[in-house]
Design an enzyme around this catalytic site. Sequence first.
Site, PDB file in Angstrom:
ATOM      1  N   ASP A  28       0.816  -1.211   0.000  1.00  7.15           N
ATOM      2  CA  ASP A  28       0.000   0.000   0.000  1.00  7.15           C
ATOM      3  C   ASP A  28       0.852   1.265   0.000  1.00  7.15           C
ATOM      4  OD1 ASP A  28      -2.380  -1.332  -0.140  1.00  7.15           O
ATOM      5  OD2 ASP A  28      -2.826  -1.215   1.999  1.00  7.15           O
ATOM      6  N   GLU A  61      -6.110   9.232   4.343  1.00  9.90           N
ATOM      7  CA  GLU A  61      -6.472  10.077   5.474  1.00  9.90           C
ATOM      8  C   GLU A  61      -5.471  11.199   5.686  1.00  9.90           C
ATOM      9  OE1 GLU A  61      -3.342   7.826   6.567  1.00  9.90           O
ATOM     10  OE2 GLU A  61      -5.220   6.709   6.520  1.00  9.90           O
TER      11      GLU A  61
END
Length: 344
Positions: free
Chosen positions: A83, A159
């Site tokens: 990721d 985020e």
Amino acid sequence: MTEVSPTVWAPSGNRHVLLAVHTGRQDIVELARSSAVRLAKGGITVRLLEDEAEALGIEGAQVVPADAEGARGAEIVMVFGGDGTFLRAAELARYSNAALMGVNLGRVGFLAETEPEAVEETLTAIERCEYSVEKRLAIEVDVLDATGAVVGGTWALNEASVEKSERSRVLDVVVAIDGRPLTSFGCDGVLFATPTGSTAYAFSAGGPVVWPDVEAMLVVPSNAHALFSRPLVTSPDSVLTVAIPADGNRARVSADGRRALEVPEGGRVDVRRAARPVRIARVHATTFGDRLVAKFGLPVRGFRDARRHDPGHEMSHDRNVLTRGYVRGDGGEEGRGGGTDDDA
């Protein structure tokens, strides 16, 4: 990062695929090399980032700058890694119409489309333009000083977290939604997450899992000293604010764990929906629920049946979710076979 004007890929023109590779592992490098050879045989121009080109050593590939210009005119940014590599690639693809397609070579790899065992199928889908494109909500972040002047900004796919600068002190914050104060408390920080990021940092902090096609933003306090500190799910059109009192602890903003900004004394952080989404290419007819089951090893048999096995480990240990066959459906996340759609 400097914004570039979007370029539309046309199936009748030359096709370009940019590779973004975690070059620290030889097995990843070898898989990227073999994939590049396969794409080149299919008549697709392979691009390499200039800071990865030497390690990859792929003959005949086009070397491009490791910035937003590298993805300009590309159809796909194909990511080989976990990721973290995917989030780095998102920085490259964000200002183009290129869609991200990840091959998971990390631990969880929630953002990735496929596992190494299914790379050949994925390459075939790219060659035939048999993939769909999801548009994922991203967020823009503005940092303002005590006078209300914008002094910095960034963006995030997962985020943006407002965190205390000094570990030994609590961060006092005032949380506001659409300019109206909601609550205040002391905490370690406050996370503003997208549905895509709901399974990342926000999940670890106790936030809800949100399906990626839901249009919403999340507010998740981290270790708040308050009775009312539940995660909030807000409108995608809201402006989310954390204000830092001038006499409190200093704060900083971390975006996707990759970009950091300091918040001035008495400043605030505003978060809103980004004007451009991030585009993610999908090949396999698996739903988000399938990915949850596969990535977290969730029990999917009935309780009584699960007792005859090892609870929590009913799924096959095969890493390729496509071959497991426990959850079946039509996989209708978006229509298939469209290649990229160009109305982003």
